[in-house]
Enzyme design. Structure first.
Site, PDB file in Angstrom:
ATOM      1  N   ASP A 125       0.749  -1.260   0.137  1.00  0.00           N
ATOM      2  CA  ASP A 125       0.170   0.012   0.503  1.00  0.00           C
ATOM      3  C   ASP A 125       0.845   1.014   0.285  1.00  0.00           C
ATOM      4  OD1 ASP A 125      -2.758  -0.927   0.245  1.00  0.00           O
ATOM      5  OD2 ASP A 125      -2.848  -1.755   2.096  1.00  0.00           O
TER       6      ASP A 125
HETATM    7  C1  BGC Z   1       0.114   1.273   6.112  1.00  0.00           C
HETATM    8  C2  BGC Z   1      -0.087   0.189   5.485  1.00  0.00           C
HETATM    9  C3  BGC Z   1      -1.740   0.055   5.465  1.00  0.00           C
HETATM   10  C4  BGC Z   1      -2.115   1.068   5.008  1.00  0.00           C
HETATM   11  C5  BGC Z   1      -3.782   1.020   4.594  1.00  0.00           C
HETATM   12  C6  BGC Z   1      -0.340   2.676   5.740  1.00  0.00           C
HETATM   13  O1  BGC Z   1       0.081   3.222   6.570  1.00  0.00           O
HETATM   14  O2  BGC Z   1       1.764   1.214   6.703  1.00  0.00           O
HETATM   15  O3  BGC Z   1       0.533  -1.181   6.584  1.00  0.00           O
HETATM   16  O4  BGC Z   1      -1.789  -0.895   4.789  1.00  0.00           O
HETATM   17  O5  BGC Z   1      -1.273   1.630   5.894  1.00  0.00           O
HETATM   18  O6  BGC Z   1      -4.434   1.073   6.093  1.00  0.00           O
HETATM   19  C1  NOJ Z   2      -1.453  -2.994   5.869  1.00  0.00           C
HETATM   20  C2  NOJ Z   2      -2.862  -3.824   5.003  1.00  0.00           C
HETATM   21  O1  NOJ Z   2      -3.963  -3.942   5.539  1.00  0.00           O
HETATM   22  C3  NOJ Z   2      -2.254  -4.782   4.320  1.00  0.00           C
HETATM   23  O2  NOJ Z   2      -3.299  -4.583   2.427  1.00  0.00           O
HETATM   24  C4  NOJ Z   2      -1.257  -4.298   2.810  1.00  0.00           C
HETATM   25  O3  NOJ Z   2      -1.459  -4.561   1.438  1.00  0.00           O
HETATM   26  C5  NOJ Z   2       0.221  -4.348   3.591  1.00  0.00           C
HETATM   27  N1  NOJ Z   2      -0.341  -3.602   4.839  1.00  0.00           N
HETATM   28  C6  NOJ Z   2       0.981  -4.046   2.689  1.00  0.00           C
HETATM   29  O4  NOJ Z   2       1.369  -2.345   2.727  1.00  0.00           O
END
Ligand code: BGC
Ligand code: NOJ
Length: 793
Positions: free
Chosen positions: A484
């Protein structure tokens, strides 16, 4: 090395013996639509259906000390006031123990010859928490004590509860009966639900107004009523409603008293909301209290809960010579998969329950951890998720569990999302053999009239990614792929914007090798499925897969590993040419699992590189060297300090991708070493790990972090499902197929003799496996009934 607790495998519990854990160590309760989070000092909260919109107990995320608020019992014994769970008074106890079990928590404290045993659980099929409190006088003199039960109500919407004080401080309303306190804020208007805290005997005093109970200037650790041994019998009008109940008790030496509390949630039909003007209809609450009025009823409900978990966890068990492996497989990994399935990424001590709904990709991946336990719920989840897809195959990235509607704040456009629907569905089909799901009509964006079969949704998903490719023939990343934080089309320079919701530059051409690998792996599975259905489009799917493989080989190989991406400008990411983040884990995992270029030795080389560059003491980091500065072209990934989260953290979710690729390549020693590194049961330094030693973390600080090995974001993570898939299918080697089970282990020879008990549809297999390093596999055709098989490979 200091430890704070240990496993008790025969009880399926983790036993915490030191209340002052390095971080609250929590458990979850609930299995239907009422859920609770409970820490080892009884902190936490509960909600019904939705952690944001139907929050029952108030919780303060940023308070100090943290984890203040929960279900607190105070005991006033002479001048001493203490809690069985140590907090909030923190009076030194003579003994303390917290046992987190499957869907329940027991906390026992002893002080000055009084033993207080508390048991917390959510009974099956009920919307309530049971709190059973047993007090025993273990001393030689009679005791007169007071017991207070206390909790604080949240004004339902957990978000506005923390923000809209000009309204909230005037809306609170309660009703009081001799043995129950009802929280009915906003029930007068549009709510059809209220909460209550009842007990199976009348109380001797109560408070419902927080200020009267605590005192304006006291915290939870010093309620003025408890210190004085009194109750204000206060009736909350606005401000902050609470439920505090006082019991004056006498205990002869050896004598016990048992009280049963029900913290419940009730709904009424619109035409039966009131029994008199302004008086709520308490019938459903009374019914719930009546169901738990006696210790025998509580025992029966608790026994039912235990057998529910016995049944679920009895579907796959292993007996090996590695206790940490057995404990992980038989208990904690499967349990965490269930919790993660229930909660998605919404409510934990790292997720507020107000920020995120259910993730499209997250929920699909979570299925892999639970489909063998609760296939019916997996089926429903797939249909719910598919209904949030757009007609063009794109998907809402998240949806709200209460409404099941896509979340407009975040929208869609994540390049990988559609493929996960194929992943989740194939997981379901292989486990259950229930092909009827493919014929289910499912709407798009939940719009009635737009229905097409689930199979059509899968075709549209595949086509969406197949046709959405960039200059190198690789999948467009969109707002981001699985990572993400790799926001290559975003270019945010405004600190007040979220990387996750900011509009991207239209027509961005950034491409992802992670999606390419996912596309090839899922495309092959999809083609196999279409073949079985006799669907001629399998050929087109195969052609698209081959051409993607060619693109990866041509444009996605860096010489020693797979590139990670091409950015907006077509520049490489995750290449030896880059100054930082020369190599990333996701593309090694996915292209490795897809076996792209395996014949030419690419997979082995990529795995060698993962070991060489990404592996550190606590697992494999996501990228290395981590970005040292913020780079707007890359987005959130570079916003994190080095070694944390997606910037050089050990993002545990993707470790099993590489481990599975290693298993496919037959690299048993690498598999085992990497599996052990991320699996909590093998971790010996509880203080360093900081978070719960019984569950996987989303992230453990990586080699470049200030404190490598420190865990964060425990509980709700795709790590649970992926490590489950990794250990059950690729290490122990029990792989569900459409027509049976394929046995194909990859484990060091010294641990190669083990037994697996596996329920599969209507069959039950006892597998005595002896793995001697053979490369072959053993296929067990599905046949209902019980079979014992000795398998040597
Ligand atoms: C986090 C991710 C997460 C995303 C969506 C980001 O700040 O680092 O792990 O999936 O937010 O909530
Ligand atoms: C947490 C999110 O829930 C997931 O969808 C994502 O793939 C990982 N972070 C990596 O960014």
């Amino acid at each position: 090395m200091k430890t704070f607790g240990h496993f008790d495998d025969s009880a399926r519990e983790f036993v915490i013996t030191e209340a002052a854990t390095p971080w609250p160590w929590i458990n979850y309760m609930g299995s239907g639509d009422f859920f609770s989070l409970i820490s080892n000092t009884a902190g936490g909260y509960c909600f019904c259906k939705d952690a944001k919109f139907r929050r029952i107990l108030r919780y303060r995320y940023n308070g100090v000390p943290m984890d203040a608020g929960g279900r607190y019992f105070y005991i006033k014994d002479g001048d001493t006031v203490w809690n069985p769970g140590w907090k909030p008074c923190k009076t030194a106890l003579d003994s303390y123990e917290c046992r987190h079990g499957m869907g329940y928590t027991r906390i026992t404290g002893q002080k000055d010859g009084l033993k207080a045993e508390t048991l917390f659980f959510v009974p099956l099929g009920q919307r309530c928490e049971i709190h059973r409190v047993r007090l025993t006088n273990t001393g030689s003199a009679a005791k007169k004590i007071q017991l207070y039960a206390f909790l604080e109500w949240c004004l339902w919407n957990a978000s506005t509860d923390m923000e809209n004080f000009q309204r909230n401080l005037s809306t609170g309303e309660v009703e009081i009966e001799p043995d129950a306190i009802y929280h009915k804020t906003e029930y007068r208007e549009r709510r059809n639900h209220y909460a209550f805290y009842g007990v199976n005997r009348p109380f001797d005093g109560y408070d419902t107004d927080r200020e009267t109970f605590l005192g304006m200037y006291n915290g939870f650790e010093a309620p003025q009523q408890v210190l004085a041994g009194t109750s204000g019998n206060s009736v909350a009008h606005g401000w902050s409603p609470v439920a505090a109940q006082r019991f004056d008790l006498s205990l002869e030496p050896g004598a016990s008293e048992e009280l049963v509390f029900v913290l419940g949630y009730a709904e009424n039909p619109d035409d039966a909301k009131f029994t008199a003007p302004g008086v709520i209809n308490k019938a459903p609450a009374r019914e719930m209290m009546a169901a738990f009025a006696t210790p025998a009823q509580v025992d029966a409900a608790f026994a039912a809960l235990r057998s529910y978990w016995d049944d679920l966890l009895g579907r796959f068990t292993v007996t090996s010579d590695v206790p940490e492996l057995d404990r992980t497989v038989n208990i904690w990994n499967q349990y965490q998969c269930m919790i993660t399935f229930f909660m998605s990424r919404s409510a934990s001590y790292f997720e507020s329950g107000i920020g995120r709904g259910m993730g499209f990709r997250d929920s699909n991946q979570d299925l892999a951890g639970i489909v063998h336990m609760i296939p019916d719920r997996a089926r429903q989840r797939i249909l719910d998720i598919a209904a949030t897809q757009f007609p063009d195959g794109g998907c809402y990235h998240q949806y709200q569990p209460l409404t099941k509607r896509g979340n407009n704040d975040i929208g869609g456009g994540f390049g990988d999302d559609p493929l996960w629907l194929i992943f989740g569905t194939v997981e379901y089909l292989k486990e259950t053999g229930d092909f009827s799901i493919l014929d289910e009509p499912v709407p798009f964006d939940n719009k009635p009239g737009s229905e097409k079969t689930l199979l059509e949704h899968l075709k549209i998903s595949f086509r969406r990614v197949a046709t959405n490719v960039g200059p190198h023939g690789l999948p467009l990343i969109g707002r981001a792929d699985w990572n993400d934080c790799l926001n290559l089309n975003c270019f945010s320079n405004d600190p007040d914007e979220s990387f996750q919701t900011t509009e991207n530059v239209a027509g961005g051409k950034a491409e992802s090798l992670m999606i390419a690998g996912l596309f090839v792996a899922e495309g092959r599975d999809f083609a196999e499925l279409l073949d079985r259905l006799g669907d001629a489009s399998a050929a087109d799917v195969r052609a698209a897969v081959s051409s993607m493989e060619e693109s990866v080989k041509k444009y996605g190989w860096d010489g020693e590993w797979f590139l990670r991406a091409y950015d907006f400008y077509g520049r490489k990411i995750g290449s030896s040419e880059n100054a930082e983040s020369k190599i990333f884990i996701e593309s090694q995992g996915w292209c490795g699992m897809a076996r792209i270029g395996a014949a030419e030795g690419l997979c082995d080389k990529a795995l060698d590189s993962a070991v060489k560059y990404l592996e550190c003491e606590h697992g494999m980091v996501l990228n290395t060297p981590a970005y040292s500065e913020f780079i707007p072209d890359y987005g959130e990934i570079s916003s994190y300090p080095r070694g944390y989260k997606e910037n050089g953290g050990i993002f545990c979710h993707n470790n099993p991708w590489v481990i599975i690729a290693e298993a496919m390549a037959g690299r048993a020693d690498d598999v085992w070493r990497h599996y052990r590194k991320i699996t909590p049961a093998f971790c010996t330094d509880q203080a360093l790990r900081k978070v719960e030693p019984y569950v996987f973390c989303q992230m453990v600080a990586g080699a470049e972090a200030a404190k490598p090995g420190e865990g964060k974001n425990s509980w709700l993570t795709g790590t649970a499902a992926w490590t489950w898939k990794c250990v059950s299918e690729f290490i122990l080697g029990i792989k569900p197929q459409y027509d049976g089970l394929l046995v194909e282990p990859c484990i060091p020879l010294k641990h190669g003799t083990y037994r697996v008990h596996r329920r599969f549809r209507d069959a039950e297999y006892e597998l005595n496996i002896r793995y001697t390093g053979g490369k072959g596999s053993f296929f067990i055709p599905y046949k209902p009934g019980r079979q014992v098989l000795n398998i040597e490979l």
